[in-house]
Design an enzyme around this catalytic site. Structure first.
Site, mmCIF file in Angstrom:
data_model
loop_
_atom_site.group_PDB
_atom_site.id
_atom_site.type_symbol
_atom_site.label_atom_id
_atom_site.label_comp_id
_atom_site.label_asym_id
_atom_site.label_seq_id
_atom_site.Cartn_x
_atom_site.Cartn_y
_atom_site.Cartn_z
ATOM 1 N N HIS A 324 19.896 21.479 -11.217
ATOM 2 C CA HIS A 324 20.726 22.775 -12.053
ATOM 3 C C HIS A 324 20.737 23.783 -11.094
ATOM 4 O O HIS A 324 19.567 24.011 -10.004
ATOM 5 C CB HIS A 324 20.356 23.020 -13.538
ATOM 6 C CG HIS A 324 18.666 23.453 -13.428
ATOM 7 N ND1 HIS A 324 18.236 24.718 -13.165
ATOM 8 C CD2 HIS A 324 17.614 22.834 -13.842
ATOM 9 C CE1 HIS A 324 17.000 24.722 -13.349
ATOM 10 N NE2 HIS A 324 16.695 23.615 -13.765
ATOM 11 N N CYS A 342 12.320 20.279 -13.098
ATOM 12 C CA CYS A 342 13.960 20.071 -12.551
ATOM 13 C C CYS A 342 13.802 20.250 -11.231
ATOM 14 O O CYS A 342 12.855 20.726 -10.586
ATOM 15 C CB CYS A 342 14.578 21.144 -13.280
ATOM 16 S SG CYS A 342 14.651 20.752 -15.372
#
Length: 416
Positions: A324, A342
């Protein structure tokens, strides 16, 4: 004294299929007993099932016997159900008895065609039709993922409404789940995750721009005590380009490949110590333009707690690992790992990644200090199991030679 050998070969001719009680046209007046149409063999054979409107018990084997009239014998029996499936059976060497060797399907109609010949070699025929009673308990199969276009790493799922624990029953289920890939995929296998979940993958990734249809032939088939297969809805998937993403946690760079060619290299950050990103190959699960990410949803609190609006988010695990946009850590992209697991990148790069990735594409993390992606339970980790280990999860292929199915092994046995 010379004897003329009895002729056993029956010449192919047009068969007149009729309902029980109606026969085919008798042989003509030609002296050659094989020259006419098959005659009605009603007087020569007997069935243990009775035609009529009352369904019969599928647990009762089908049996056809020759009455011995005019030296007649049975030469062939074909029993076909509503779905075009042939019932396996065995004919005695003398041709006096045929019986089914597998259970009849439940809730279907069978058409049984018996071929005979008399002592002169003239062919006869008799046809019987009957129905079997519906199943008391149904095993339903639901296929996944949803119909659509996916990346070449997408496994196939089959979810059962009832547990199947017996090895023979599992093998029967696998054999009835048909995976038809175009172009043809040479090797693939089901793997039992647990008693109600099975997953299928080919040995290698699906070919780019191919398609696959998944269907079940279980309807009516006996699987266990009082349990038969139910009808299921087929599934068709298309596959796009072969997209492979390599995330190198040590160099802090991502390589994006399409059909074997590198199309982009992007600076990134991955999980810091204590929150290291999992190694291994993950399959993209979905995409969300906006996600509110909070630490408490994954058990992170205290000084590490976060509550952030996140854009251009591509999900790779159910536990919350994404690729992301992370503009708050842009100074570390390409230099250090500072995330909570992440893979972060600039907003522009994340938007590009988001637009060029789809469900089923492959994201592989290498050189991380984190654990390995599990095979099951946190997304699709099927590609982290080598092919030999994957085959061991199949009730059909476990213990068989790689590259051969049980059918191949039987076909290739030396003649003795």
């Amino acid at each position: 004294m010379s004897h003329t050998p009895r002729l056993w070969t029956v010449v192919s001719c047009s068969l007149l299929v009729a309902s029980f009680g109606a026969g085919a046209t008798a042989c003509g007046g030609d002296d050659n007993p094989l020259s006419g149409h098959p005659y009605d063999a009603a007087a020569q054979v007997a069935f243990n099932q009775t035609a009529g409107s009352r369904p019969v018990d599928p647990d009762r084997p089908l049996e056809v016997t020759a009455k011995g009239v005019d030296g007649s014998r049975i030469t062939d029996v074909t029993a076909v159900d509503t779905h075009g499936r042939r019932l396996a059976g065995e004919l005695s060497a003398k041709g006096d008895r045929w019986h089914s060797t597998v259970p009849l399907a439940a809730g279907v109609r069978y058409t049984v065609t018996v071929a005979t010949e008399d002592e002169r070699g003239a062919p006869g025929q008799r046809t019987l039709s009957f129905e079997t009673t519906p199943a008391k308990k149904l095993l339903k199969v639901e296929f996944g993922p949803e119909e659509g276009t996916y990346g070449v790493g997408q496994p196939l799922d089959a979810t059962l409404n009832e547990p199947v624990t017996d090895k023979a029953a599992r093998a029967l289920v696998e054999r009835a789940l048909v995976v038809d890939a175009k172009p043809h995929v040479l090797e693939g296998a089901w793997h039992w995750i647990d008693d109600t979940h099975i997953q299928y993958r080919p040995k290698d990734y699906w070919p780019a721009h191919s398609s696959v249809t998944l269907r079940s032939n279980l309807e009516g088939i006996k699987i266990g005590d009082d349990m038969h297969g139910a009808a299921s809805t087929p599934l068709k998937l298309e596959f796009g380009d072969r997209v492979e993403v390599i995330t190198n946690a040590a160099s802090h760079w991502m390589t994006f490949k399409r059909n074997g060619e590198v199309v982009s290299s992007l600076p990134i950050t991955t999980g810091k110590p204590g929150f290291a990103t999992r190694n291994g190959t993950k399959v993209v699960l979905g995409k969300q333009y906006f996600v509110r990410m909070r630490g408490d949803t994954v058990g992170i609190g205290g000084s590490e707690y976060y509550n952030l609006p996140v854009y251009w988010a591509t999900r790779v695990t159910w536990s919350g690992e994404y690729v992301h946009a992370a503009p708050w850590s842009i100074g570390s992209h390409g230099y250090a790992n500072v995330s909570h697991g992440c893979t972060g990148m600039s907003t522009g790069n994340a938007a590009w990644f988001y637009e060029n990735i789809r469900e089923g594409d492959l994201v592989t993390v290498v050189n991380s200090i984190g654990d390995w992606m599990p095979t099951f339970g946190n997304g699709y980790g099927a590609w982290n199991l080598d092919w030999k280990e994957w085959r061991e999860g199949s009730a059909l292929l476990k213990g068989t030679q790689e590259g051969r199915s049980p059918v191949d092994s039987a076909r290739l046995r030396p003649q003795v």
